[in-house]
Design a protein around this motif. Structure first.
Motif, short mmCIF file in Angstrom:
data_model
loop_
_atom_site.label_atom_id
_atom_site.label_comp_id
_atom_site.label_asym_id
_atom_site.label_seq_id
_atom_site.Cartn_x
_atom_site.Cartn_y
_atom_site.Cartn_z
N GLY A 83 63.76 -65.84 27.84
CA GLY A 83 63.90 -64.66 28.69
C GLY A 83 62.65 -63.79 28.73
O GLY A 83 62.10 -63.50 29.80
N VAL A 138 66.16 -72.12 34.61
CA VAL A 138 64.81 -71.57 34.70
C VAL A 138 64.27 -71.71 36.12
O VAL A 138 63.68 -70.77 36.68
N CYS A 188 68.17 -64.85 32.68
CA CYS A 188 67.93 -65.96 31.75
C CYS A 188 68.82 -65.81 30.51
O CYS A 188 69.34 -66.79 29.99
#
Length: 391
Positions: A174, A310, A335
């Motif tokens: 993240g 992603v 994320c």
């Protein structure tokens, strides 16, 4: 070796202090926006795993993990007054739609991967949004359903391992993902934002004991009422306890603001402390050796899910949300809960904003969408896939 609840809390606090020291001591961790609880927790996980390999088993009491998580979500609810929810506006709607699309894609890709690898499609759901978006609680709950209703062997254990896999990647990717976007596109915090988080918001007041007591009282009421509501509603709707606590605390917080001044700094302090304790206990309790037992097909499925999340976040979420600083911070949060849990998402955006500057929009959207919208969407999507696959 069995640790009691108080001993577990002691170790968790030591882990948090170590994480703080490491992030401040090593520049690379700060540059990568690594959350302090994640750094300390993963270090503890590696140490515990090494001890297990040497024949020493450590077991932590997780009695405090649940209350810490509920207090965190309760604090999110108390802070979410209707004025700030309205400020989310159109961006919140757009972001919620993107989250819904990714949840659906996770299950489609999971089922297709399972069939391609010769596994039951239910394994695909376990490696899909059930654990990637739902995390450990949702994964284990649905794992029991799959075991009891569809005869899927080891579903709960597999769900726990898959959720662990996702949590680690969600926490690790993240911050660096947001950092990459910020640097690549040379994104800056909008001018003037440093002076305050919200236009027209009250200036922070000192945190006093009386304020802490009132907030703890509201959180305790929210947790108790939310838990009772979940228990009585479980026959007709399947929602995690923290969703009910969040709803109750949203109502309590807005009611409290009509009765007395609510210190948002106190809510933030209590919420952040609860989040840190929850993450520390969760991460240091992870059984990394469970991943060794994953069959190669499941491991391949999980890696594909990480690549999917992603790719979607970078090429869709970032671009649709505006390709600006706020959208990069939102990507860090997306994320977090697309591969782990909402607390991880909040920890990710906290790490990014502490390093690069505030993003009020992210702190409005991520807790609301990740805190309850994504769970409602996930539960509905999973139930739909189960109905189709179960025939």
């Amino acid at each position: 070796m069995q640790f009691s609840a108080m001993e577990t809390l002691m170790v968790a606090l030591i882990v948090l202090v170590v994480g703080q020291w490491l992030v401040h001591r090593f520049r690379i961790l700060s540059d990568l926006n690594m959350p302090e609880p994640v750094v300390g927790g993963l270090l503890a996980t590696l140490l515990v795993t090494a001890l297990q390999l040497s024949g020493v088993s450590l077991t932590f009491d997780d009695a405090l993990k649940g209350p810490a998580m509920l207090f965190f979500f309760g604090a999110v609810g108390l802070a979410a007054d209707f004025r700030l929810l309205r400020q989310g506006g159109w961006p919140m709607v757009v972001f919620a739609i993107l989250v819904i699309i990714l949840v659906f894609l996770q299950d489609v890709v999971g089922v297709l991967m399972a069939k391609l690898l010769g596994l039951s499609p239910f394994y695909g759901l376990l490696g899909g949004s059930i654990t990637m978006t739902g995390g450990h609680g949702t994964g284990i709950a649905w794992g029991e359903v799959f075991s009891n209703d569809f005869g899927i062997g080891g579903a709960s254990e597999l769900a726990a391992a898959s959720a662990t896999f996702g949590l680690v990647f969600g926490a690790l990717l993240g911050g660096p993902l947001a950092m990459m976007l910020i640097r690549r596109y040379r994104l800056q915090v909008p001018a003037g934002r440093e002076d305050g988080e919200y236009d027209g918001a009250e200036q922070p007041r000192p945190i006093a004991a009386a304020s802490v007591v009132r907030i703890l009282m509201l959180l305790s009421i929210g947790v108790v009422v939310g838990t009772v509501a979940e228990h009585h509603a479980q026959d007709w709707v399947r929602l995690p306890t923290f969703v009910w606590v969040l709803f109750v605390c949203i109502l309590l917080g807005n009611l409290a603001r009509r009765l007395w001044p609510v210190n948002d700094a106190t809510i933030e302090m209590v919420g952040n402390t609860s989040l840190s304790v929850f993450l520390a206990i969760t991460l240091m309790s992870l059984q990394l050796l469970q991943l060794v037992d994953l069959a190669l097909p499941m491991l391949a499925m999980l890696l594909v899910q990480v690549a999917l999340a992603v790719s979607f976040i970078v090429f869709v979420t970032f671009r649709v949300m505006g390709r600006n600083y706020d959208s990069a911070v939102l990507c860090a949060g997306h994320c977090g809960f697309a591969m782990g849990a909402t607390p991880t998402a909040v920890a990710n955006i906290q790490a990014v904003t502490q390093h690069h500057g505030p993003s009020p929009l992210a702190f409005i959207i991520i807790p609301v969408v990740g805190g309850f919208i994504v769970d409602i969407v996930n539960a509905t999507t999973i139930q739909g896939f189960v109905s189709v696959l179960g025939g």
